[in-house]
Scaffold this active site. Sequence first.
Site, mmCIF file in Angstrom:
data_model
loop_
_atom_site.group_PDB
_atom_site.id
_atom_site.type_symbol
_atom_site.label_atom_id
_atom_site.label_comp_id
_atom_site.label_asym_id
_atom_site.label_seq_id
_atom_site.Cartn_x
_atom_site.Cartn_y
_atom_site.Cartn_z
ATOM 1 C CG ASP A 93 -2.142 0.675 1.163
ATOM 2 O OD1 ASP A 93 -2.196 1.685 0.473
ATOM 3 O OD2 ASP A 93 -3.119 0.189 1.780
ATOM 4 C CG ASP A 142 -3.994 5.961 0.728
ATOM 5 O OD1 ASP A 142 -4.781 5.150 1.229
ATOM 6 O OD2 ASP A 142 -3.904 7.151 1.099
ATOM 7 C CD GLU A 160 -8.586 4.743 -1.320
ATOM 8 O OE1 GLU A 160 -9.396 4.495 -0.426
ATOM 9 O OE2 GLU A 160 -7.580 5.469 -1.131
ATOM 10 C CG HIS A 176 -8.248 -0.250 5.449
ATOM 11 N ND1 HIS A 176 -8.225 -0.408 4.078
ATOM 12 C CD2 HIS A 176 -7.716 0.965 5.694
ATOM 13 C CE1 HIS A 176 -7.689 0.667 3.532
ATOM 14 N NE2 HIS A 176 -7.370 1.509 4.490
ATOM 15 C CG ASP A 177 -10.624 3.072 4.350
ATOM 16 O OD1 ASP A 177 -10.027 3.193 5.445
ATOM 17 O OD2 ASP A 177 -10.077 3.298 3.249
#
Length: 537
Positions: free
Chosen positions: A97, A193, A235, A309-310
């Site tokens: 990431d 990200d 993302e 994870h969000d």
Amino acid sequence: MKNWWKKSVVYQVYPKSFMDSNGDGVGDIQGLISKLNYLEKLGIDVIWLSPVYASPMDDNGYDISDYLSINPLFGSMEDMKQLIKEAQDRNIKIILDLVLNHTSDEHKWFIEGRKNKSNRTNDFYVWAKEPNSLISTFSGSAWEYNEETKEYFLHLFSKKMPDLNWKNKALRNEIYQMMNIWLDLGIEGFRFDVIEYIGKEPLSMVTANGPQLHTYIKEMNKATFGKRNTLTVGECWNVDIPIAKQYSNPDGSEFSMIFQFDHMKIDWDETLGKWKPCALDFVKLKEVLSNWQISMMGQGWNSLFWNNHDMPRIISRWNDDLINPVHSAKFFALINYFMQGTPFIYQGEELGMSNARFSTISDYVDVETINAYQDLVIDRALLSEEAFLKSASIFGRDNVRTPMQWDASPNAGFSIAKPWLPLCKNYKEVNAEKQIDDKNSVYNFYRSLIQLRKDSDYSDLIQDGRFTLLEPKDQHLFVYERQDEHKRILIVANYGNQKTHYKIPSRIIKKIISNTDSPIHQELDLMPYDAYAFELE
Ligand code: GLC
């Protein structure tokens, strides 16, 4: 093999919560290494590792203070090398990431840069003499005053996460160098990200999709991963289909694929977003998914996911009362896994883990949730405490970040110490140990779906077959077809808590997989959350 990632399945590890090897209540790289056999057995091809770089952990590692060292909380560079090697031994690739929109304010570039306008790295960040009305994703103004230079710096996330200035060529070169070091170490791709922000023009209020965005991505591609056979995924929260095609252009000039969130924002409020969700419009969900499937076909590549994870655990989000969680976990998996794209599993999804449903604000440690509470409940009183906490129990990110549920022992086998975040209460019933040898478990259902995609008579069709949505206006049935010149697959699934039926349009050759053993008729009766994949004549 070029574009190997089209048949791959990716597994996201959120390291803080995956497996703790050294008894400090926080997951780490050695913990992950100890579970590689588990992941190999599941059948995944790639691990997306959420940040393990040096970081003060204001946003659990998405605030990086050194891209080339490992946070001691997670281990060392030696551990990282061992992870890469041991994963490779099992044919698993590691992708990192990479947070390139901002750093931590404790990164040496910022520490030096903020001292003086004339310091080399001052221009690595975004400054303004006066703030404008840009708002941070983590609430409040996106500008923070810096006493030393008497200017404001931009932070689209927390105050401890200053935004990088991609207009600076020296910065871009340092980033590319760093990426090449990771690639040389054996990393086989990146998840980028919030990459959509790097072309920002904040003084003109432009954040996502700025004019130089794709120029920078193309430059980065050429300077780094473009020469190698990697999986890259951007993302992108604000993306339409034409932009998505640019990002994932089959000519390989940008990324392999993107994460887009149209299907994930369907139940968000126009102004308060996820903090004031509404009921799911299932017809709309089908329309959005189908539109992406049809429009990207042959012209780009998408990822397939329900959570990360969000994002809340899908069975807690769209199966409110968790009625029959095992059945609905398989339902959501099945309808996703026959679409075109690369599936991403978020750790624990393959066990049917659910949201923790924290109930008071003091349960939360996530900077986003804490800031939103301060802003929406205390400062601006736009939501009552009760309303906020109800939404937070679905969308507050800590609810999906609870430790992995390995077994029924204390701390769910995640750690010998008290975990950094409380466990989800159901770990004695929902855990890996219980599921691995149970042929009816969610885990084994995922294994079967993964095998079908990777290595079966249907793999090519799942990868490239045409997509057609049937019964678009039905409130409960999700029916779609995939077809190529050889075969035809039909997916039939029943969303919600009522029975329904569906007349299969042609002769069934075979049931490929389903989450029920009910008898099959051409006129099919479906119980709540029943889901089938058939091969049709
Ligand atoms: C991404 C990450 C999220 C993080 C944010 C800022 O959306 O997924 O966890 O808080 O970017 O880096």
